[in-house]
Design a protein around this motif. Structure first.
Motif, PDB file in Angstrom:
ATOM      1  N   SER A  21       0.897  -1.145   0.009  1.00  0.00           N
ATOM      2  CA  SER A  21      -0.012  -0.141   0.063  1.00  0.00           C
ATOM      3  C   SER A  21       0.735   1.081  -0.163  1.00  0.00           C
ATOM      4  CB  SER A  21      -1.055   0.180   1.306  1.00  0.00           C
ATOM      5  OG  SER A  21      -0.199   0.347   2.403  1.00  0.00           O
ATOM      6  N   THR A  22       1.978   1.307   0.494  1.00  0.00           N
ATOM      7  CA  THR A  22       2.729   2.507   0.450  1.00  0.00           C
ATOM      8  C   THR A  22       3.051   3.187  -0.771  1.00  0.00           C
ATOM      9  OG1 THR A  22       3.935   1.391   2.646  1.00  0.00           O
ATOM     10  CG2 THR A  22       5.042   3.356   1.436  1.00  0.00           C
ATOM     11  N   MET A  25      -0.177   4.578  -1.578  1.00  0.00           N
ATOM     12  CA  MET A  25      -0.392   5.832  -0.765  1.00  0.00           C
ATOM     13  C   MET A  25      -0.026   7.115  -1.129  1.00  0.00           C
ATOM     14  SD  MET A  25       0.438   6.052   3.094  1.00  0.00           S
ATOM     15  CE  MET A  25      -0.141   4.303   3.599  1.00  0.00           C
ATOM     16  N   ILE A 152       1.269   8.494   6.222  1.00  0.00           N
ATOM     17  CA  ILE A 152      -0.073   8.788   7.122  1.00  0.00           C
ATOM     18  C   ILE A 152       0.088   9.993   7.826  1.00  0.00           C
ATOM     19  CG2 ILE A 152      -1.138   7.817   9.298  1.00  0.00           C
ATOM     20  CD1 ILE A 152      -0.386   4.986   8.622  1.00  0.00           C
ATOM     21  N   ALA A 155      -1.179  12.338   5.076  1.00  0.00           N
ATOM     22  CA  ALA A 155      -2.572  12.315   4.512  1.00  0.00           C
ATOM     23  C   ALA A 155      -3.452  13.351   6.027  1.00  0.00           C
ATOM     24  CB  ALA A 155      -3.212  10.827   4.727  1.00  0.00           C
ATOM     25  N   ILE A 245      -5.745   6.821   2.537  1.00  0.00           N
ATOM     26  CA  ILE A 245      -4.997   5.837   3.184  1.00  0.00           C
ATOM     27  C   ILE A 245      -5.630   4.439   3.284  1.00  0.00           C
ATOM     28  CG2 ILE A 245      -4.084   5.282   5.479  1.00  0.00           C
ATOM     29  CD1 ILE A 245      -2.502   7.731   3.994  1.00  0.00           C
TER      30      ILE A 245
END
Length: 306
Positions: A21-22, A25, A152, A155, A245
């Motif tokens: 996911s990074t 993201m 994160i 975001a 995210i």
């Protein structure tokens, strides 16, 4: 035995979701920022691939992986600014320009990256968050790269800035109504240029994760279209950084299904499970096209709303 295998699969999917996911993201946050200003940048796939190559090359020559990350972001700024400058010219379609920039970025990466396919460059280190569990599988799954936490934090910062700062208001106003922004004395072209360049920076950083951490090497098939899938991810998240995210983690979990099943010896249908992120993208695009909620929350100046 069945319960143990299920636990192993779930742990593997957790670790895989975080790793996979990074880059999603970072590219999704970059595209979210760009689209909030009223512009679509399909060229972020080129930023991602070029960022991966530049990060690997700089890490190899300097011995410092974090310098590679910064260099990848800088390459993303260049492509993003180029996209932003061309799109402000009269009668230019931002989608067509994005496709051209994608081809340009990947072409540059493939041309200059041939010398870095074999050499080994220093990689980014991970943070061991699962050692306390005493479970080797959990400890391995919770080896998390710091870029995940940076994403994160970005975001959260973006979400707060859009809602509470003058800068965020200007970006949102530019994306919703260029005429209103101009009436307030805002330079629409400048705002979109800066937003596109900043979005390119984030996509470049996402590319550095691919080459310097996971999978952790440079090759020409590294991205697999993640930059393009991130556009669907932003629509699915309805242009909200926090939702980006969760959407990235969903895509990451879909991408981790195949390796997770393989870890317990299930190899039948492996390639089908590897296609899960692309199938998910297709369903998301179909659902988004039929969603009135997504249409209401889309920035008004986007070409997809006209």
């Amino acid at each position: 035995m069945m319960d143990n295998s299920l636990l192993i699969v779930l742990i593997a999917m957790l670790g895989g979701a975080i790793r996979v996911s990074t880059p999603f993201m970072f590219v999704a946050l970059g595209e979210c920022l760009t689209e909030k200003s009223g512009r679509i940048n399909l060229g972020l796939e080129g930023n991602l691939v070029l960022g991966a190559m530049v990060a690997y090359a700089v890490s190899y020559h300097t011995g410092n992986a974090w310098l590679g990350v910064l260099a990848a972001g800088a390459s993303g700024i260049v492509l993003g600014a180029l996209h932003g400058y061309i799109c402000k010219l009269p009668r230019v379609n931002d989608i067509a320009v994005g496709i051209a920039i994608m081809s340009f970025g990947t072409g540059l990466a493939f041309f200059f990256g041939k010398a870095y396919i074999q050499p080994s460059a220093p990689r980014l280190n991970s943070v061991p968050l699962g050692d306390w569990t005493g479970n080797a599988s959990m400890a391995q799954a919770l080896q998390i790269n710091p870029l995940f936490f940076v994403g994160i934090a970005l975001a959260i910062l973006m979400s707060w800035a859009f809602a509470n700062t003058r800068w965020g208001l200007i970006v949102r106003m530019t994306g919703d109504s260029a005429a209103s922004a101009k009436a307030m004395g805002v330079s629409v072209d400048l705002v979109r240029l800066l937003a596109t360049a900043a979005g390119g920076f984030l996509a470049g950083v996402g590319g550095s994760f691919l080459s310097l951490y996971y999978p952790g090497s440079w090759n020409e098939g590294l991205s697999s279209g993640q930059g393009l899938m991130a556009v669907a991810l932003v629509i699915f998240a309805r242009w909200d950084p926090i939702r980006c995210i969760w959407a990235a983690l969903l895509f990451g979990a879909a991408g981790a299904i195949g390796p997770a099943l393989q870890s317990v010896g299930i190899t039948q249908g492996y390639y089908f499970f590897n296609a899960a992120p692309y199938i998910l993208t297709l369903f998301i695009m179909i659902a988004s096209a039929r969603s009135k909620g997504a249409a209401r929350e889309a920035p008004g100046e986007l070409s997809i709303t006209k």
